[in-house]
Write a protein that holds these residues in place. Sequence first.
Motif, PDB file in Angstrom:
ATOM      1  N   SER A  29      68.750 -37.585  32.390  1.00  0.00           N
ATOM      2  CA  SER A  29      68.326 -37.448  30.988  1.00  0.00           C
ATOM      3  C   SER A  29      68.742 -38.637  30.132  1.00  0.00           C
ATOM      4  O   SER A  29      68.143 -38.891  29.089  1.00  0.00           O
ATOM      5  CB  SER A  29      68.925 -36.172  30.370  1.00  0.00           C
ATOM      6  N   TYR A  31      71.276 -38.631  28.380  1.00  0.00           N
ATOM      7  CA  TYR A  31      71.846 -38.006  27.172  1.00  0.00           C
ATOM      8  C   TYR A  31      73.323 -37.731  27.449  1.00  0.00           C
ATOM      9  O   TYR A  31      73.667 -37.052  28.422  1.00  0.00           O
ATOM     10  CB  TYR A  31      71.082 -36.703  26.889  1.00  0.00           C
ATOM     11  N   ASN A  49      79.092 -33.856  30.178  1.00  0.00           N
ATOM     12  CA  ASN A  49      77.989 -33.273  30.935  1.00  0.00           C
ATOM     13  C   ASN A  49      77.901 -33.949  32.307  1.00  0.00           C
ATOM     14  O   ASN A  49      78.169 -35.139  32.457  1.00  0.00           O
ATOM     15  CB  ASN A  49      76.658 -33.361  30.183  1.00  0.00           C
ATOM     16  N   GLU A  51      75.257 -34.109  35.449  1.00  0.00           N
ATOM     17  CA  GLU A  51      73.911 -33.753  35.917  1.00  0.00           C
ATOM     18  C   GLU A  51      73.834 -33.761  37.442  1.00  0.00           C
ATOM     19  O   GLU A  51      74.776 -34.161  38.137  1.00  0.00           O
ATOM     20  CB  GLU A  51      72.885 -34.706  35.293  1.00  0.00           C
ATOM     21  N   THR A  58      73.130 -28.820  36.897  1.00  0.00           N
ATOM     22  CA  THR A  58      73.708 -29.573  35.764  1.00  0.00           C
ATOM     23  C   THR A  58      74.654 -28.698  34.944  1.00  0.00           C
ATOM     24  O   THR A  58      74.363 -27.536  34.669  1.00  0.00           O
ATOM     25  CB  THR A  58      72.566 -30.109  34.868  1.00  0.00           C
ATOM     26  N   CYS A  60      76.786 -28.507  31.347  1.00  0.00           N
ATOM     27  CA  CYS A  60      76.952 -29.077  30.008  1.00  0.00           C
ATOM     28  C   CYS A  60      78.427 -29.421  29.749  1.00  0.00           C
ATOM     29  O   CYS A  60      79.331 -28.839  30.359  1.00  0.00           O
ATOM     30  CB  CYS A  60      76.515 -28.079  28.947  1.00  0.00           C
ATOM     31  N   ALA A  61      78.638 -30.321  28.820  1.00  0.00           N
ATOM     32  CA  ALA A  61      79.991 -30.748  28.468  1.00  0.00           C
ATOM     33  C   ALA A  61      80.862 -29.571  28.012  1.00  0.00           C
ATOM     34  O   ALA A  61      82.039 -29.475  28.375  1.00  0.00           O
ATOM     35  CB  ALA A  61      79.920 -31.789  27.348  1.00  0.00           C
ATOM     36  N   GLU A  62      80.277 -28.681  27.228  1.00  0.00           N
ATOM     37  CA  GLU A  62      81.039 -27.546  26.695  1.00  0.00           C
ATOM     38  C   GLU A  62      81.543 -26.654  27.827  1.00  0.00           C
ATOM     39  O   GLU A  62      82.690 -26.208  27.848  1.00  0.00           O
ATOM     40  CB  GLU A  62      80.161 -26.695  25.757  1.00  0.00           C
ATOM     41  N   TYR A  96      73.800 -29.627  18.893  1.00  0.00           N
ATOM     42  CA  TYR A  96      74.104 -28.197  18.883  1.00  0.00           C
ATOM     43  C   TYR A  96      74.214 -27.676  20.316  1.00  0.00           C
ATOM     44  O   TYR A  96      73.430 -28.084  21.171  1.00  0.00           O
ATOM     45  CB  TYR A  96      73.010 -27.426  18.125  1.00  0.00           C
ATOM     46  N   PRO A  97      75.148 -26.786  20.590  1.00  0.00           N
ATOM     47  CA  PRO A  97      75.311 -26.286  21.958  1.00  0.00           C
ATOM     48  C   PRO A  97      74.119 -25.444  22.402  1.00  0.00           C
ATOM     49  O   PRO A  97      73.540 -24.703  21.598  1.00  0.00           O
ATOM     50  CB  PRO A  97      76.590 -25.440  21.875  1.00  0.00           C
ATOM     51  N   CYS A  98      73.773 -25.549  23.675  1.00  0.00           N
ATOM     52  CA  CYS A  98      72.648 -24.779  24.214  1.00  0.00           C
ATOM     53  C   CYS A  98      73.011 -23.294  24.263  1.00  0.00           C
ATOM     54  O   CYS A  98      74.180 -22.909  24.117  1.00  0.00           O
ATOM     55  CB  CYS A  98      72.261 -25.296  25.597  1.00  0.00           C
ATOM     56  N   CYS A 101      75.691 -22.252  26.856  1.00  0.00           N
ATOM     57  CA  CYS A 101      77.063 -22.570  26.430  1.00  0.00           C
ATOM     58  C   CYS A 101      77.532 -21.630  25.328  1.00  0.00           C
ATOM     59  O   CYS A 101      78.705 -21.228  25.303  1.00  0.00           O
ATOM     60  CB  CYS A 101      77.162 -24.024  25.986  1.00  0.00           C
TER      61      CYS A 101
HETATM   62  N1  THU Z   1      73.869 -30.825  27.390  1.00  0.00           N
HETATM   63  C1  THU Z   1      75.183 -30.570  27.112  1.00  0.00           C
HETATM   64  O1  THU Z   1      76.086 -31.185  27.692  1.00  0.00           O
HETATM   65  N2  THU Z   1      75.461 -29.609  26.205  1.00  0.00           N
HETATM   66  C2  THU Z   1      74.530 -28.840  25.571  1.00  0.00           C
HETATM   67  O2  THU Z   1      74.885 -27.913  24.862  1.00  0.00           O
HETATM   68  C3  THU Z   1      73.107 -29.142  25.735  1.00  0.00           C
HETATM   69  C4  THU Z   1      72.767 -30.153  26.757  1.00  0.00           C
HETATM   70  C5  THU Z   1      73.551 -31.850  28.395  1.00  0.00           C
HETATM   71  C6  THU Z   1      72.953 -31.300  29.653  1.00  0.00           C
HETATM   72  C7  THU Z   1      72.163 -32.481  30.160  1.00  0.00           C
HETATM   73  O3  THU Z   1      73.018 -33.301  30.929  1.00  0.00           O
HETATM   74  C8  THU Z   1      71.778 -33.248  28.899  1.00  0.00           C
HETATM   75  O4  THU Z   1      72.615 -32.759  27.872  1.00  0.00           O
HETATM   76  C9  THU Z   1      70.329 -33.080  28.483  1.00  0.00           C
HETATM   77  O5  THU Z   1      69.981 -31.761  28.425  1.00  0.00           O
END
Ligand code: THU
Length: 139
Positions: A29, A31, A49, A51, A58, A60-62, A96-98, A101
């Motif tokens: 990504s 990102y 994060n 991946e 994958t 997420c960081a949280e 914003y957290p997904c 998370c």
């Molecule tokens: N991602 C996070 O680390 N935290 C979130 O709350 C949303 C998405 C990461 C997952 C993936 O590696 C990248 O952002 C794109 O989705």
Amino acid sequence: MVIRIDGSDREELIRRAFQARELFYAPYSGYAVGAALLTAEGKIYSGCNIENAAYGPTNCAERTAFFKAVSEGERHFKAIAIAGGPAGKVPTEYAYPCGVCRQVMSEFCDKDFLVILAKAEADYEVYSLEELLPKSFSL
Ligand code: THU
């Protein structure tokens, strides 16, 4: 109960989220996200994060930060700081957290757990978990 953290804790948490962001692994990504989680006793666990070529695994960081902390025996948390955006750039938006998370936060945190979204050390928003995930599922 109303959770409050003082200014220096908040600043440190945001700094640690940006530090953790530097360790992102996001070849798909591009990102980069960092998170720093503050326990009730004042200890900080950070995460980035991570991946995977199969996408689904994958993390997420949280959740990296939460799973590190919970697997070390931590169960009580006050706040998390999150910083994210395109890799190699200073974030221009709050990350914003997904939903996944948010659900993980709700497993371990009270409604007044604080979620700090940072674009920079002095540019952030603060929400309670209840604001970000009202009427959450629990058993
Ligand atoms: N991602 C996070 O680390 N935290 C979130 O709350 C949303 C998405 C990461 C997952 C993936 O590696 C990248 O952002 C794109 O989705």
